[in-house]
Scaffold this motif. Sequence first.
Motif, PDB file in Angstrom:
ATOM      1  N   VAL A 159       0.804  -1.170   0.070  1.00 50.30           N
ATOM      2  CA  VAL A 159       0.068  -0.129   0.033  1.00 50.30           C
ATOM      3  C   VAL A 159       0.734   1.343   0.126  1.00 50.30           C
ATOM      4  O   VAL A 159       0.570   2.166  -0.760  1.00 50.30           O
ATOM      5  N   LEU A 160       2.070   1.014   0.884  1.00 49.08           N
ATOM      6  CA  LEU A 160       2.721   2.290   0.635  1.00 49.08           C
ATOM      7  C   LEU A 160       3.685   2.419  -0.528  1.00 49.08           C
ATOM      8  O   LEU A 160       3.740   3.626  -0.837  1.00 49.08           O
ATOM      9  N   ALA A 161       4.134   1.510  -1.139  1.00 54.35           N
ATOM     10  CA  ALA A 161       4.572   1.663  -2.226  1.00 54.35           C
ATOM     11  C   ALA A 161       3.604   2.229  -3.432  1.00 54.35           C
ATOM     12  O   ALA A 161       4.058   3.078  -4.117  1.00 54.35           O
ATOM     13  N   ALA A 162       2.558   1.580  -3.352  1.00 58.37           N
ATOM     14  CA  ALA A 162       1.393   2.111  -4.299  1.00 58.37           C
ATOM     15  C   ALA A 162       1.257   3.690  -4.075  1.00 58.37           C
ATOM     16  O   ALA A 162       0.951   4.350  -5.216  1.00 58.37           O
ATOM     17  N   LEU A 163       1.258   4.245  -2.897  1.00 60.61           N
ATOM     18  CA  LEU A 163       0.668   5.642  -2.335  1.00 60.61           C
ATOM     19  C   LEU A 163       2.099   6.287  -3.123  1.00 60.61           C
ATOM     20  O   LEU A 163       1.898   7.505  -3.526  1.00 60.61           O
ATOM     21  N   VAL A 164       3.242   6.003  -3.006  1.00 59.02           N
ATOM     22  CA  VAL A 164       4.429   6.595  -3.316  1.00 59.02           C
ATOM     23  C   VAL A 164       4.350   6.737  -4.659  1.00 59.02           C
ATOM     24  O   VAL A 164       4.753   7.797  -5.382  1.00 59.02           O
ATOM     25  N   LEU A 165       4.248   5.543  -5.511  1.00 64.25           N
ATOM     26  CA  LEU A 165       4.143   5.602  -6.850  1.00 64.25           C
ATOM     27  C   LEU A 165       3.021   6.480  -7.293  1.00 64.25           C
ATOM     28  O   LEU A 165       3.282   7.118  -8.584  1.00 64.25           O
ATOM     29  N   ALA A 166       2.036   6.357  -6.773  1.00 61.93           N
ATOM     30  CA  ALA A 166       0.703   7.552  -7.154  1.00 61.93           C
ATOM     31  C   ALA A 166       0.997   8.948  -7.185  1.00 61.93           C
ATOM     32  O   ALA A 166       1.016   9.904  -7.948  1.00 61.93           O
ATOM     33  N   LEU A 167       1.834   9.123  -5.875  1.00 60.66           N
ATOM     34  CA  LEU A 167       2.504  10.610  -5.597  1.00 60.66           C
ATOM     35  C   LEU A 167       3.232  10.866  -6.792  1.00 60.66           C
ATOM     36  O   LEU A 167       3.235  12.051  -7.310  1.00 60.66           O
ATOM     37  N   GLY A 168       4.176  10.090  -7.278  1.00 59.11           N
ATOM     38  CA  GLY A 168       5.448  10.393  -8.026  1.00 59.11           C
ATOM     39  C   GLY A 168       4.669  10.590  -9.398  1.00 59.11           C
ATOM     40  O   GLY A 168       5.207  11.590 -10.139  1.00 59.11           O
ATOM     41  N   THR A 169       3.823   9.842  -9.724  1.00 57.47           N
ATOM     42  CA  THR A 169       3.062  10.077 -11.132  1.00 57.47           C
ATOM     43  C   THR A 169       2.359  11.398 -11.190  1.00 57.47           C
ATOM     44  O   THR A 169       2.469  12.194 -12.030  1.00 57.47           O
ATOM     45  N   ALA A 170       1.806  11.899  -9.841  1.00 58.25           N
ATOM     46  CA  ALA A 170       1.108  13.242 -10.004  1.00 58.25           C
ATOM     47  C   ALA A 170       1.726  14.146 -10.095  1.00 58.25           C
ATOM     48  O   ALA A 170       1.639  15.055 -10.875  1.00 58.25           O
ATOM     49  N   VAL A 171       3.075  14.106  -9.404  1.00 59.55           N
ATOM     50  CA  VAL A 171       3.971  15.320  -9.685  1.00 59.55           C
ATOM     51  C   VAL A 171       4.615  15.234 -10.994  1.00 59.55           C
ATOM     52  O   VAL A 171       4.910  16.523 -11.580  1.00 59.55           O
ATOM     53  N   TYR A 172       4.995  14.143 -11.517  1.00 61.45           N
ATOM     54  CA  TYR A 172       5.549  14.142 -13.146  1.00 61.45           C
ATOM     55  C   TYR A 172       4.621  14.815 -13.974  1.00 61.45           C
ATOM     56  O   TYR A 172       4.765  15.330 -14.818  1.00 61.45           O
ATOM     57  N   ILE A 173       3.016  14.268 -13.765  1.00 56.35           N
ATOM     58  CA  ILE A 173       2.161  14.912 -14.733  1.00 56.35           C
ATOM     59  C   ILE A 173       1.964  16.418 -14.600  1.00 56.35           C
ATOM     60  O   ILE A 173       1.686  17.015 -15.430  1.00 56.35           O
ATOM     61  N   ASN A 174       1.988  16.874 -13.321  1.00 62.22           N
ATOM     62  CA  ASN A 174       1.953  18.365 -13.192  1.00 62.22           C
ATOM     63  C   ASN A 174       2.999  18.962 -13.744  1.00 62.22           C
ATOM     64  O   ASN A 174       2.752  19.955 -14.330  1.00 62.22           O
ATOM     65  N   TRP A 175       4.219  18.617 -13.592  1.00 58.91           N
ATOM     66  CA  TRP A 175       5.345  18.991 -14.187  1.00 58.91           C
ATOM     67  C   TRP A 175       5.325  19.238 -15.645  1.00 58.91           C
ATOM     68  O   TRP A 175       5.570  20.168 -16.428  1.00 58.91           O
ATOM     69  N   GLN A 176       4.851  17.980 -16.126  1.00 55.33           N
ATOM     70  CA  GLN A 176       4.712  18.167 -17.632  1.00 55.33           C
ATOM     71  C   GLN A 176       3.509  19.142 -18.182  1.00 55.33           C
ATOM     72  O   GLN A 176       3.753  19.727 -19.131  1.00 55.33           O
ATOM     73  N   LEU A 177       2.557  19.083 -17.641  1.00 54.51           N
ATOM     74  CA  LEU A 177       1.439  19.993 -18.046  1.00 54.51           C
ATOM     75  C   LEU A 177       1.570  21.420 -17.843  1.00 54.51           C
ATOM     76  O   LEU A 177       1.372  22.376 -18.709  1.00 54.51           O
ATOM     77  N   SER A 178       2.523  21.854 -16.668  1.00 56.18           N
ATOM     78  CA  SER A 178       2.920  23.217 -16.546  1.00 56.18           C
ATOM     79  C   SER A 178       3.759  23.666 -17.300  1.00 56.18           C
ATOM     80  O   SER A 178       4.063  24.867 -17.566  1.00 56.18           O
ATOM     81  N   GLY A 179       4.612  22.838 -17.916  1.00 56.59           N
ATOM     82  CA  GLY A 179       6.030  23.390 -18.427  1.00 56.59           C
ATOM     83  C   GLY A 179       7.104  23.269 -17.640  1.00 56.59           C
ATOM     84  O   GLY A 179       6.864  23.702 -16.445  1.00 56.59           O
ATOM     85  N   SER A 180       8.209  23.095 -18.110  1.00 56.47           N
ATOM     86  CA  SER A 180       9.284  23.064 -17.595  1.00 56.47           C
ATOM     87  C   SER A 180       9.829  24.431 -17.063  1.00 56.47           C
ATOM     88  O   SER A 180      10.649  24.523 -15.974  1.00 56.47           O
ATOM     89  N   SER A 181       9.458  25.391 -17.788  1.00 58.15           N
ATOM     90  CA  SER A 181      10.009  27.014 -17.518  1.00 58.15           C
ATOM     91  C   SER A 181       8.877  27.827 -16.921  1.00 58.15           C
ATOM     92  O   SER A 181       7.810  28.025 -17.583  1.00 58.15           O
TER      93      SER A 181
END
Length: 183
Positions: A9-31
């Motif tokens: 469960v902990l690994a799934a939550l960390v993976l979900a959080l990491g995925t959310a951060v990555y998607i947010n970074w991609q959608l907002s742009g790097s600069s």
Amino acid sequence: MKIQKRHIVLAALVLALGTAVYINWQLSGSSPSTTSKELGAASYVNATVSNTATDDEAVETAALSKAQKNFFATERTKRQNTQDKIIDEANEVFELESSSDEDKSNAQQSIEKMLKTFTIQDSIESIIKAKGFSESLCYISDEGVTVIVPDTELNDTAALVIDDAVTTHYQVGYDSISIVGAN
């Protein structure tokens, strides 16, 4: 067995959080965007020449034409002559032995009102010059306040600067303030 379920469960939550951060970074742009305007963003209001202007443009903007210099000098002389005339007339009333106490009181009140008005006019002119205008004249009458500045110095922020200078020293509505550009 409980420990393994917790780890999964902990690994799934960390993976979900990491995925959310990555998607947010991609959608907002790097600069980060540097040119967007934000609601409530403040900027200083002054009448200085911007850094992008050349030295020649700054001198041209700051310099008054000969006609403008003559206009302001002539108007100051006229105003000084009017002030002197009023003071001389009031002094005559004081010096006449036949003047009643009421006449002397009226003359005294007239001088006090005039001096207060001229002091306020001078204060407003000084503030306007301190805000970046090369020259200014202020006239206070029963109808309102008229401020004269060089027309080459009138821009989008000039009215705000002048209105602020007038309303801080004289109680008048914005609709009673008239700004005139002298050419």
